[in-house]
Design an enzyme around this catalytic site. Structure first.
Site: not given
Ligand SMILES: O=C(CO)[C@H](O)[C@H](O)COP(=O)(O)O
Length: 272
Positions: A32, A90-91, A93, A103, A105-106, A112, A130
């Site tokens: 996400s 996945d991304g 924070d 992780k 932040g979203g 995840e 990051k």
């Molecule tokens: O952990 C997450 C969501 O819960 C995201 O992977 C994390 O916040 C990174 O988001 P972005 O790619 O917008 O920087």
């Protein structure tokens, strides 16, 4: 500036997909956030046959992303028992020297985590902001998913662990009250002092939580043990083959993390 960050995310995603998207992929986890959008873009750009591939989302945004790209989404609870995902992207924070991640932040950390742990390879994709030696350097808090009824109890326990002003995350308009996750749970954002790595502890620093200073794995475990916590936005511990040997699948830590840098290059950190 904003364009440069987006270009960095896109470059990291392209390299990560080129290096880790398996031939004849059957099951692929999709995380996400904003960076994962470029991962899906890179998968589409490969031009491979995706008709037999099932993409496992980590929440609402992720599912919409998969579907709008014309790919097939299958919810985690519809993946047959015993199935191991080929890879999960996945991304994050924040990512430290040991590839531990923050992780959530979203707000999607629980799904995840289960998707990452069910994958043979968990691959992290991010931009250079990051990349830090220690967690909680630039990113200031640990997201924690909690049962609403237990939220105040968990807040108190976090204070005992040394959290500095933990709060229940609200919607953008605070009048709308606490933000709800895809599980209808609340999130607590808990700031702590920067977390120690394994090397810090090996060099004699005390990460036991005394004076609120924690080693990453010890803090993750201490928070997870609080009744009322569904999961913690610290992804740490065993990874890849190490995790498999211990009877798991891929573990919580990525086996590799790709960072788009300001000069257009992509920097890779691999798990040792
Ligand atoms: O952990 C997450 C969501 O819960 C995201 O992977 C994390 O916040 C990174 O988001 P972005 O790619 O917008 O920087």
């Amino acid at each position: 500036m904003a364009d440069a960050v987006e270009a960095a995310k896109r470059a990291a995603a392209k390299t990560a997909v080129a290096n880790h998207y398996p031939e004849n992929a059957r099951w692929v986890g999709i995380g996400s956030g904003t960076t994962i959008v470029y991962v899906v873009e890179a998968i589409k750009a490969l031009g491979v046959d995706t008709s037999n591939t099932r993409y496992v989302p980590t929440g609402y945004q992720s599912r919409q992303l998969i579907v709008s790209a014309g790919l097939t989404a299958v919810e985690f609870d519809a993946v047959p028992a015993g199935t191991v995902l080929d890879v999960a992207f996945d991304g994050a924070d924040e990512v430290d020297d040991d590839l531990n991640c923050i992780k959530g932040g979203g707000a999607c950390l629980f799904q995840e985590k289960i998707v990452a742990m069910q994958a043979k390879q968990f691959i992290c994709v991010a931009d250079s902001r990051k990349l830090q030696s220690r967690l909680l350097t630039n990113w200031k808090y640990v997201p924690i998913e909690v049962a609403p009824i237990a939220a105040y109890r968990v807040l108190n326990k976090l204070l005992e662990l040394g959290a500095i002003n933990p709060i229940i995350r609200t919607n953008k308009d605070p009048k709308q009250g606490p933000l709800k996750t895809d599980q209808d749970f609340f999130l607590i954002d808990a700031p702590f002092k920067p977390l120690l790595t394994k090397a810090d502890v090996a060099n004699g620093q005390d990460g036991s939580g005394k004076d609120g200073v924690w080693e990453v794995n010890l803090l993750a475990r201490a928070i997870k043990q609080i009744t009322g916590v569904l999961d913690v936005g610290i992804f740490s511990g065993l990874t890849g083959p190490e995790a498999t040997a211990a009877g798991g699948v891929g573990g919580q830590r990525p086996v590799a993390a790709y960072f788009g840098m300001p000069d257009g290059s992509v920097s890779v950190r691999k798990a040792l």
